[in-house]
Design a protein around this motif. Structure first.
Motif, short mmCIF file in Angstrom:
data_model
loop_
_atom_site.label_atom_id
_atom_site.label_comp_id
_atom_site.label_asym_id
_atom_site.label_seq_id
_atom_site.Cartn_x
_atom_site.Cartn_y
_atom_site.Cartn_z
N ASN A 1 0.83 -1.22 0.00
CA ASN A 1 0.00 0.00 0.00
C ASN A 1 0.86 1.26 0.00
N ASN A 2 1.88 1.25 0.84
CA ASN A 2 2.68 2.47 0.99
C ASN A 2 3.42 2.82 -0.29
N GLN B 1 5.23 2.41 15.32
CA GLN B 1 5.41 2.66 13.89
C GLN B 1 5.51 4.16 13.61
N ASP C 1 -8.48 -0.94 12.30
CA ASP C 1 -7.90 -2.28 12.06
C ASP C 1 -8.01 -3.14 13.31
N ARG D 1 -6.65 -5.83 14.09
CA ARG D 1 -5.47 -6.61 14.51
C ARG D 1 -4.72 -5.95 15.66
#
Ligand SMILES: Cc1cc2nc3c(=O)[nH]c(=O)nc-3n(C[C@H](O)[C@H](O)[C@H](O)COP(=O)(O)O)c2cc1C
Length: 145
Positions: free
Chosen positions: A39-40, A58, A77, A79
């Motif tokens: 994605n990045n 991050q 998200d 997760r």
């Protein structure tokens, strides 16, 4: 939402910490990394991710609109949870320009670097100042380069 041209040229970075959900496996960590890198690369985002089985730390950097869009995705998200932004700043230039998402997790060879910035034996980024978090990621990255 379309990106407005006015802030498309303003670079910013955002650093956050979060807790991995208990059912997140080693396979999930790999998928997160691969998804982030793919994605990045498409979205003009670069950065550094460090994690152990409990936590993520991050830094993401890129166009301001993209970083804000990513923040919403990250918060949603499943997760991880308890996301706390620990620093944002405007950038003149990127720090992690070479990496769509660089990464490190604790190993024998980098244990001393984690310990240098920790009061506890286990990596817990919630206990780090923003400055220490950035220094930690810088040292981890230098070791990998
Ligand atoms: C710890 C963590 C770090 C992540 N880092 C990124 C990232 O750097 N870039 C990104 O696009 N998605 C990242 N994700 C995934 C996003 O939360 C979200 O699932 C993804 O951007 C949605 O992409 P999609 O719209 O292509 O499905 C990360 C997720 C987690 C849990």
């Amino acid at each position: 939402m379309t990106s407005s041209t006015s802030d498309a040229h303003i670079l910013m970075s955002m650093t956050y910490v979060s807790r991995a959900n208990p059912d997140v496996s080693a396979k999930d960590f790999n998928e997160i990394l691969q998804q982030a890198q793919a994605n990045n690369a498409a979205n003009g985002i670069t950065g550094m991710l460090t994690f152990n089985k409990d936590y993520f730390l991050q830094t993401v950097e890129g166009p301001r609109a993209q970083i804000n869009r990513l923040l919403y995705a990250l918060i949603a998200d499943q997760r991880h949870h308890d996301l706390q932004v620990i620093e944002t700043r405007e950038l003149k230039h990127r720090k992690w320009a070479k990496w769509s998402m660089n990464y490190a997790s604790p190993t024998e060879s980098n244990a001393a670097i984690y310990l240098k910035y920790s009061t506890t034996v286990d990596f817990n980024p919630y206990l780090l100042s923003a400055e220490s978090a950035l220094d930690l990621m810088t040292e981890l990255s230098a070791q990998r380069a």
